[in-house]
Design a protein around this motif. Structure first.
Motif, PDB file in Angstrom:
ATOM      1  N   LYS A   1       9.731   0.516   0.964  1.00  0.00           N
ATOM      2  CA  LYS A   1      10.743   1.454   0.507  1.00  0.00           C
ATOM      3  C   LYS A   1      10.101   2.765   0.087  1.00  0.00           C
ATOM      4  CE  LYS A   1      10.891   0.142  -4.391  1.00  0.00           C
ATOM      5  NZ  LYS A   1      11.760  -0.315  -5.484  1.00  0.00           N
ATOM      6  N   VAL A   2      10.918   3.808   0.049  1.00  0.00           N
ATOM      7  CA  VAL A   2      10.466   5.126  -0.393  1.00  0.00           C
ATOM      8  C   VAL A   2      10.366   5.122  -1.916  1.00  0.00           C
ATOM      9  CG1 VAL A   2      11.025   7.589  -0.425  1.00  0.00           C
ATOM     10  CG2 VAL A   2      11.535   6.215   1.604  1.00  0.00           C
TER      11      VAL A   2
ATOM     12  N   PRO B   1      -4.784   5.461   3.234  1.00  0.00           N
ATOM     13  CA  PRO B   1      -3.732   5.778   2.249  1.00  0.00           C
ATOM     14  C   PRO B   1      -3.924   7.138   1.592  1.00  0.00           C
ATOM     15  CG  PRO B   1      -4.502   3.521   1.973  1.00  0.00           C
ATOM     16  CD  PRO B   1      -5.439   4.177   2.935  1.00  0.00           C
ATOM     17  N   GLY B   2      -5.148   7.650   1.537  1.00  0.00           N
ATOM     18  CA  GLY B   2      -5.390   8.938   0.923  1.00  0.00           C
ATOM     19  C   GLY B   2      -5.167  10.113   1.848  1.00  0.00           C
TER      20      GLY B   2
ATOM     21  N   PHE C   1       5.721   6.510   0.068  1.00  0.00           N
ATOM     22  CA  PHE C   1       6.379   5.240   0.391  1.00  0.00           C
ATOM     23  C   PHE C   1       5.354   4.117   0.350  1.00  0.00           C
ATOM     24  CE2 PHE C   1       4.865   7.086   4.324  1.00  0.00           C
ATOM     25  CZ  PHE C   1       4.318   6.018   5.017  1.00  0.00           C
ATOM     26  N   ARG C   2       5.892   2.907   0.178  1.00  0.00           N
ATOM     27  CA  ARG C   2       5.051   1.708   0.142  1.00  0.00           C
ATOM     28  C   ARG C   2       5.432   0.810   1.309  1.00  0.00           C
ATOM     29  NH1 ARG C   2       2.381   1.285  -4.648  1.00  0.00           N
ATOM     30  NH2 ARG C   2       1.846  -0.879  -4.213  1.00  0.00           N
ATOM     31  N   SER C   3       4.440   0.184   1.906  1.00  0.00           N
ATOM     32  CA  SER C   3       4.664  -0.764   2.987  1.00  0.00           C
ATOM     33  C   SER C   3       3.802  -2.002   2.753  1.00  0.00           C
ATOM     34  CB  SER C   3       4.337  -0.138   4.348  1.00  0.00           C
ATOM     35  OG  SER C   3       2.958   0.163   4.431  1.00  0.00           O
TER      36      SER C   3
ATOM     37  N   THR D   1       0.846  -1.201   0.000  1.00  0.00           N
ATOM     38  CA  THR D   1       0.000   0.000   0.000  1.00  0.00           C
ATOM     39  C   THR D   1       0.871   1.238   0.000  1.00  0.00           C
ATOM     40  OG1 THR D   1      -1.642  -1.224   1.284  1.00  0.00           O
ATOM     41  CG2 THR D   1      -1.890   1.158   1.159  1.00  0.00           C
ATOM     42  N   THR D   2       0.464   2.241  -0.773  1.00  0.00           N
ATOM     43  CA  THR D   2       1.203   3.491  -0.878  1.00  0.00           C
ATOM     44  C   THR D   2       0.643   4.509   0.107  1.00  0.00           C
ATOM     45  OG1 THR D   2       1.679   3.086  -3.213  1.00  0.00           O
ATOM     46  CG2 THR D   2       1.919   5.343  -2.419  1.00  0.00           C
TER      47      THR D   2
END
Length: 327
Positions: free
Chosen positions: A66-67, A119-120, A81-83, A39-40
């Motif tokens: 990672k970024v 996420p938004g 970033f995404r996790s 998810t971003t």
């Protein structure tokens, strides 16, 4: 079903190329997929502090993503970033931390809150922390030192020391005199100190750029030490065996010294005799070659032996009548 060889090869080729292109696109962009890639999220920082795309995102020291992007938006920095595989609450705190001593950065998350992070909805400035860069610290120190008028500072300390010389205790006057001496020392070394700080900043930048190489070097060193630790028993057994062998050889020499001594003496005498007769040995070896060659010629015809008889029948003039073969 229509056989494969009866189908249109052009259509089959186009379908195959399309499938390969889609598979290649999935391979190179799988991290961007909503489910597989994670998810971003977005966080707002007052400054980037050296954070760059592809830097790690960690939660409690564990890498979770990672970024993906760092860009300037209005008066703040927008970090995307995404996790994956971690729960983030609506009160999550994001901080830019120093990952290594060489200055590489990472994004550290501290999950908090009762509901899941949307996420938004970006993480606001109130819940973001920016790290202070070591390289920037050296640069700021160099600029600050260069701006200080060390001569005026030394004169100020001298003036203070003289003004308070009659009314202040001896400890205060000594402290002021020491600070004045320190200021003079800094003044005399001002240019060298400035160059040292500038070079320190340059070294910090170079080390930060070579972080990957240093990390690889440290990882290889860790692997080597781990292998040594795993082979500690084998290395210890080898050293113990070498020590035992040395002790046994020493005992063997001590026990057989009476026999080894005379044997070595006789061997020395034999070597002396061989050395003294080296010329005769060389001559014998030279003569042995033609001799064995003639013997080989004589017996080299299978079951027969070639012979040469000289002087059996005398010649008319009374001589032997033949000439012996020469070497």
């Amino acid at each position: 079903m229509k056989p494969f060889r009866e189908r249109d090869t052009v259509k089959v080729g186009l379908v195959g190329a399309t499938v390969m292109a889609v598979l290649g696109l999935l391979v190179f962009t799988w991290e961007s997929l909503p489910i597989i890639g994670g998810t971003t999220y977005v966080a707002h920082f007052r400054e980037a502090a050296g954070l760059s795309p592809d830097d790690e995102v960690r939660v409690a020291g564990v890498k979770v993503g990672k970024v993906t992007d760092v860009e300037l938006e209005n008066s703040y920095v927008k970090v995307s970033f995404r996790s994956r595989g971690v729960w983030l609450g609506d009160r999550t705190v994001a901080a830019i931390r120093i990952k290594t001593l060489l200055g590489q950065k990472m994004l550290a998350l501290e999950p908090a809150g009762g509901a899941e992070l949307d996420p938004g909805t970006p993480i606001p400035l109130e819940r973001t922390i920016t790290a202070y860069d070591v390289t920037e610290a050296f640069e700021d120190l160099a600029n600050t030192v260069s701006d200080i008028d060390t001569e005026s500072l030394a004169e100020s300390f001298d003036t203070l020391s003289e003004t308070f010389s009659a009314t202040t205790p001896q400890e205060v006057r000594t402290a002021l005199e020491g600070m004045s001496a320190l200021s003079r020392t800094v003044a005399t070394r001002d240019e060298e100190l400035r160059k040292l700080l500038e070079h320190s900043a340059g070294v910090g930048k170079i080390l930060a750029e070579r972080t990957d190489q240093f990390n690889a070097l440290l990882d290889d060193g860790a692997v080597l030490l781990t292998e040594f630790a795993n082979r500690r028993e084998a290395i210890g057994a080898l050293l113990r065996g070498t020590r035992d062998l040395s002790a046994q050889l020493k005992a063997l020499v001590q026990e057989n010294q009476a026999q080894i001594g005379p044997a070595l003496t006789q061997l020395d005498r034999v070597a002396e005799v061989l050395q003294r007769n080296q010329a005769n040995l060389d001559k014998a070896l030279k003569l042995a070659g033609p001799f064995y060659r003639l013997v080989g010629n004589a017996v080299g015809n299978g079951r027969w032996i070639d012979t040469y008889i000289c002087g059996l029948i005398p010649a008319a003039d009374g001589t032997a009548g033949c000439v012996p073969p020469r070497r």
